[in-house]
Motif scaffolding. Structure first.
Motif, PDB file in Angstrom:
ATOM      1  N   GLN A   1     -16.136  15.042  -3.273  1.00 19.98           N
ATOM      2  CA  GLN A   1     -14.885  15.582  -3.766  1.00 19.98           C
ATOM      3  C   GLN A   1     -14.079  14.496  -4.462  1.00 19.98           C
ATOM      4  O   GLN A   1     -14.181  13.321  -4.118  1.00 19.98           O
ATOM      5  N   THR A   2     -13.274  14.906  -5.444  1.00 18.41           N
ATOM      6  CA  THR A   2     -12.387  13.963  -6.106  1.00 18.41           C
ATOM      7  C   THR A   2     -11.360  13.466  -5.093  1.00 18.41           C
ATOM      8  O   THR A   2     -10.705  14.260  -4.429  1.00 18.41           O
ATOM      9  N   PRO A   3     -11.203  12.152  -4.948  1.00 22.19           N
ATOM     10  CA  PRO A   3     -10.325  11.633  -3.895  1.00 22.19           C
ATOM     11  C   PRO A   3      -8.844  11.810  -4.218  1.00 22.19           C
ATOM     12  O   PRO A   3      -8.423  11.687  -5.365  1.00 22.19           O
ATOM     13  N   GLU A   4      -8.055  12.108  -3.205  1.00 24.62           N
ATOM     14  CA  GLU A   4      -6.604  12.102  -3.366  1.00 24.62           C
ATOM     15  C   GLU A   4      -6.118  10.660  -3.309  1.00 24.62           C
ATOM     16  O   GLU A   4      -6.752   9.797  -2.684  1.00 24.62           O
ATOM     17  N   ARG A   5      -4.998  10.389  -3.941  1.00 28.38           N
ATOM     18  CA  ARG A   5      -4.552   9.011  -4.106  1.00 28.38           C
ATOM     19  C   ARG A   5      -4.391   8.279  -2.768  1.00 28.38           C
ATOM     20  O   ARG A   5      -4.815   7.137  -2.631  1.00 28.38           O
ATOM     21  N   PHE A   6      -3.798   8.921  -1.782  1.00 25.98           N
ATOM     22  CA  PHE A   6      -3.498   8.221  -0.538  1.00 25.98           C
ATOM     23  C   PHE A   6      -4.767   7.784   0.199  1.00 25.98           C
ATOM     24  O   PHE A   6      -4.738   6.831   0.985  1.00 25.98           O
ATOM     25  N   THR A   7      -5.914   8.463  -0.054  1.00 27.04           N
ATOM     26  CA  THR A   7      -7.138   8.101   0.661  1.00 27.04           C
ATOM     27  C   THR A   7      -7.628   6.709   0.282  1.00 27.04           C
ATOM     28  O   THR A   7      -8.398   6.099   1.030  1.00 27.04           O
TER      29      THR A   7
ATOM     30  N   GLY B   1       0.816  -1.210   0.000  1.00 33.07           N
ATOM     31  CA  GLY B   1       0.000   0.000   0.000  1.00 33.07           C
ATOM     32  C   GLY B   1       0.849   1.259   0.000  1.00 33.07           C
ATOM     33  O   GLY B   1       0.566   2.218  -0.717  1.00 33.07           O
ATOM     34  N   LEU B   2       1.913   1.266   0.807  1.00 31.95           N
ATOM     35  CA  LEU B   2       2.812   2.421   0.844  1.00 31.95           C
ATOM     36  C   LEU B   2       3.468   2.648  -0.508  1.00 31.95           C
ATOM     37  O   LEU B   2       3.605   3.788  -0.966  1.00 31.95           O
ATOM     38  N   LEU B   3       3.876   1.567  -1.161  1.00 30.50           N
ATOM     39  CA  LEU B   3       4.514   1.690  -2.471  1.00 30.50           C
ATOM     40  C   LEU B   3       3.534   2.206  -3.520  1.00 30.50           C
ATOM     41  O   LEU B   3       3.848   3.107  -4.300  1.00 30.50           O
ATOM     42  N   LEU B   4       2.323   1.657  -3.538  1.00 35.34           N
ATOM     43  CA  LEU B   4       1.353   2.022  -4.564  1.00 35.34           C
ATOM     44  C   LEU B   4       0.714   3.386  -4.316  1.00 35.34           C
ATOM     45  O   LEU B   4       0.169   3.995  -5.240  1.00 35.34           O
ATOM     46  N   ALA B   5       0.783   3.870  -3.078  1.00 37.10           N
ATOM     47  CA  ALA B   5       0.250   5.206  -2.786  1.00 37.10           C
ATOM     48  C   ALA B   5       1.173   6.305  -3.271  1.00 37.10           C
ATOM     49  O   ALA B   5       0.772   7.462  -3.376  1.00 37.10           O
ATOM     50  N   GLY B   6       2.418   5.953  -3.585  1.00 39.48           N
ATOM     51  CA  GLY B   6       3.394   6.957  -3.983  1.00 39.48           C
ATOM     52  C   GLY B   6       4.093   7.527  -2.767  1.00 39.48           C
ATOM     53  O   GLY B   6       3.591   7.432  -1.642  1.00 39.48           O
ATOM     54  N   PRO B   7       5.275   8.128  -2.937  1.00 40.41           N
ATOM     55  CA  PRO B   7       6.054   8.617  -1.791  1.00 40.41           C
ATOM     56  C   PRO B   7       5.345   9.668  -0.950  1.00 40.41           C
ATOM     57  O   PRO B   7       5.430   9.656   0.271  1.00 40.41           O
ATOM     58  N   ASP B   8       4.641  10.593  -1.592  1.00 45.20           N
ATOM     59  CA  ASP B   8       3.922  11.610  -0.817  1.00 45.20           C
ATOM     60  C   ASP B   8       2.770  10.983  -0.048  1.00 45.20           C
ATOM     61  O   ASP B   8       2.535  11.298   1.122  1.00 45.20           O
ATOM     62  N   GLY B   9       2.044  10.089  -0.700  1.00 49.52           N
ATOM     63  CA  GLY B   9       0.949   9.393  -0.032  1.00 49.52           C
ATOM     64  C   GLY B   9       1.434   8.509   1.089  1.00 49.52           C
ATOM     65  O   GLY B   9       0.799   8.416   2.146  1.00 49.52           O
ATOM     66  N   ALA B  10       2.579   7.845   0.896  1.00 49.65           N
ATOM     67  CA  ALA B  10       3.129   6.967   1.924  1.00 49.65           C
ATOM     68  C   ALA B  10       3.412   7.740   3.205  1.00 49.65           C
ATOM     69  O   ALA B  10       3.130   7.262   4.312  1.00 49.65           O
ATOM     70  N   ASN B  11       3.947   8.939   3.072  1.00 46.22           N
ATOM     71  CA  ASN B  11       4.255   9.736   4.258  1.00 46.22           C
ATOM     72  C   ASN B  11       3.004  10.293   4.928  1.00 46.22           C
ATOM     73  O   ASN B  11       3.031  10.638   6.112  1.00 46.22           O
ATOM     74  N   GLN B  12       1.909  10.395   4.188  1.00 47.85           N
ATOM     75  CA  GLN B  12       0.641  10.794   4.803  1.00 47.85           C
ATOM     76  C   GLN B  12      -0.026   9.614   5.507  1.00 47.85           C
ATOM     77  O   GLN B  12      -0.693   9.783   6.520  1.00 47.85           O
ATOM     78  N   LEU B  13       0.161   8.424   4.961  1.00 45.53           N
ATOM     79  CA  LEU B  13      -0.420   7.226   5.566  1.00 45.53           C
ATOM     80  C   LEU B  13       0.344   6.790   6.812  1.00 45.53           C
ATOM     81  O   LEU B  13      -0.240   6.313   7.778  1.00 45.53           O
ATOM     82  N   LEU B  14       1.661   6.937   6.776  1.00 45.10           N
ATOM     83  CA  LEU B  14       2.502   6.454   7.867  1.00 45.10           C
ATOM     84  C   LEU B  14       3.589   7.500   8.116  1.00 45.10           C
ATOM     85  O   LEU B  14       4.684   7.418   7.569  1.00 45.10           O
ATOM     86  N   THR B  15       3.263   8.483   8.950  1.00 39.27           N
ATOM     87  CA  THR B  15       4.188   9.589   9.200  1.00 39.27           C
ATOM     88  C   THR B  15       5.497   9.099   9.799  1.00 39.27           C
ATOM     89  O   THR B  15       6.581   9.519   9.400  1.00 39.27           O
ATOM     90  N   LYS B  16       5.395   8.176  10.764  1.00 37.40           N
ATOM     91  CA  LYS B  16       6.578   7.591  11.386  1.00 37.40           C
ATOM     92  C   LYS B  16       6.415   6.073  11.411  1.00 37.40           C
ATOM     93  O   LYS B  16       5.549   5.550  12.118  1.00 37.40           O
ATOM     94  N   PRO B  17       7.213   5.343  10.641  1.00 38.66           N
ATOM     95  CA  PRO B  17       7.104   3.879  10.597  1.00 38.66           C
ATOM     96  C   PRO B  17       7.716   3.216  11.828  1.00 38.66           C
ATOM     97  O   PRO B  17       8.718   2.501  11.752  1.00 38.66           O
ATOM     98  N   LEU B  18       7.119   3.450  12.983  1.00 36.86           N
ATOM     99  CA  LEU B  18       7.621   2.867  14.229  1.00 36.86           C
ATOM    100  C   LEU B  18       7.429   1.354  14.206  1.00 36.86           C
ATOM    101  O   LEU B  18       6.367   0.850  13.862  1.00 36.86           O
ATOM    102  N   GLY B  19       8.462   0.638  14.600  1.00 34.74           N
ATOM    103  CA  GLY B  19       8.375  -0.812  14.696  1.00 34.74           C
ATOM    104  C   GLY B  19       8.516  -1.548  13.384  1.00 34.74           C
ATOM    105  O   GLY B  19       8.329  -2.765  13.340  1.00 34.74           O
TER     106      GLY B  19
END
Length: 388
Positions: A158-164, A36-54
């Motif tokens: 609204q038109t959805p942003e990719r990360f959503t 999911g992080l890969l397919l969301a794109g780098p900007d989307g990945a950082n919105q989905l998982l701000t800090k990849p703890l663990g």
């Protein structure tokens, strides 16, 4: 994972259905989240998982996530002036709480660090746009639900942003409300302006929703107060009052259909378009009869989508078709390894459970099996006892 490479295709093309099996805690959800992080794109990945703890077993070593994606005909953008390119590899690095250096830059906190190369920069501008078209992908966690609150749904969308499209994978409290909002929005447009496009979308959407519901359940109507009704065995039931199984499938299928319409606005039938869909625990809340049917329903409704799902159900594992592939994840000496399994569709449920896919030793309850074992032990002793 020390290193886990899942091949989602063979020499003739991509597998349209990939099933992930394994015991609880073995990492199936983590694999799907990484995708999911890969397919969301780098900007989307950082919105989905701000800090990849663990995410790192060894906080002093960088992690690495890589993917290869293929451009389809309806995906916008052209890479290369003379020789057009349709296959793209890209990578993210994962940092931890200890000092890690990536490309001469030091990181001391958990972060997702995209590899800075030309390919990823191009994908960022073409495939991973915030509100881009084509390049379709979405992901759904195990807690797929419509909103549980009784509310008045405002007829706007609204038109959805990719990360959503991947939020439900990372936030189990995130309701998949787009389906209800979309249908109310379409009904409002048709009532106000006799919108031909809204009519077309509603017709296709209703037909698609009805195809994933079990026999005896069908979309009925949208009420003036914004509530959506379904006919379930002759009774009109609002989405709020449907069972968890119905709501789970509606949340998944409804959200997916809406996102396909948004990603392919010029398509005659968005359900025929290409893309990748991630689903964690597809079997959750579903009766075994529905579990047996749902893979075929999804594949028939979305023939060109690639589904990558996790499950604990032998019905889903065997019902995904003879051209599907299964990966069983296992703990081996403190590391995760995977076994590729083919031809699950030709096995009965009993054989699936006792195969390498599940490795269930006995189909009886533990107590019953203990009695059976005790019975055969006593029989052996009786045979060894000299007869008087």
């Amino acid at each position: 994972f020390e290193r886990l490479t899942l091949r989602c295709g063979d020499k003739e093309g991509a597998f349209k259905w990939i099933t992930l099996l394994g015991e609880n805690g073995v990492g199936k959800s983590t694999v799907l989240q990484a995708l999911g992080l890969l397919l969301a794109g780098p900007d989307g990945a950082n919105q989905l998982l701000t800090k990849p703890l663990g995410w790192l077993r060894d906080e002093g070593r960088q992690g690495k996530l890589s993917a290869r994606i293929h451009k389809q005909e309806n995906d916008p953008g052209e890479y290369g002036a003379t020789k057009k390119r349709a296959v793209f590899n890209f990578t993210y690095f994962i940092t931890g709480t200890e000092k890690i250096q990536i490309r001469s830059k030091t990181y001391t906190e958990p972060a997702i660090v995209p590899n800075s190369d030309r390919t990823l920069s191009w994908l960022r501008q073409n495939a991973f746009q915030a509100k881009g078209k084509g390049w379709f992908a979405s992901g759904y966690g195990a807690f797929r639900r419509l909103t549980k609150r009784s509310q008045v749904i405002v007829p706007s969308l609204q038109t959805p942003e990719r990360f959503t499209g991947f939020l439900a994978q990372f936030n189990e409290d995130e309701p998949l409300a787009a389906f209800e909002q979309w249908f109310v929005h379409l009904d409002y447009r048709m009532a106000k302006t006799d919108d031909a496009l809204a009519k077309k979308q509603q017709k296709l959407g209703v037909a698609a929703i009805n195809r994933v519901l079990p026999e005896g359940a069908r979309f009925d109507s949208v009420r003036t107060d914004g509530k959506i009704l379904f006919d379930v065995n002759g009774q009109k039931v609002a989405t709020l009052n449907l069972s968890d199984g119905y709501r789970s499938v509606l949340a998944l299928a409804g959200d997916l259909i809406w996102r396909l319409f948004m990603a392919f606005p010029d398509s005659d039938d968005p359900m025929q378009e290409f893309g990748t869909v991630l689903i964690d625990e597809l079997d959750i809340h579903l009766h075994p009869v529905w579990q047996r049917q749902i893979p075929g329903m999804l594949r028939k409704l979305f023939p060109n989508l690639q589904f990558i799902v996790s499950t604990h159900s032998p019905f889903i594992a065997s019902g995904s078709g003879e051209d599907a592939v299964t990966y069983r994840l296992n703990w081996v000496n403190g590391k995760i390894e995977h076994t590729k399994i083919l031809n699950m569709a030709f096995l009965s449920v009993e054989k699936v459970l006792q195969s390498e896919a599940f490795e269930v030793v006995s189909l009886f309850s533990k107590e019953t099996q203990m009695r059976i074992d005790r019975y055969y032990t006593l029989r052996k002793k009786l045979k060894r006892t000299p007869q008087e």
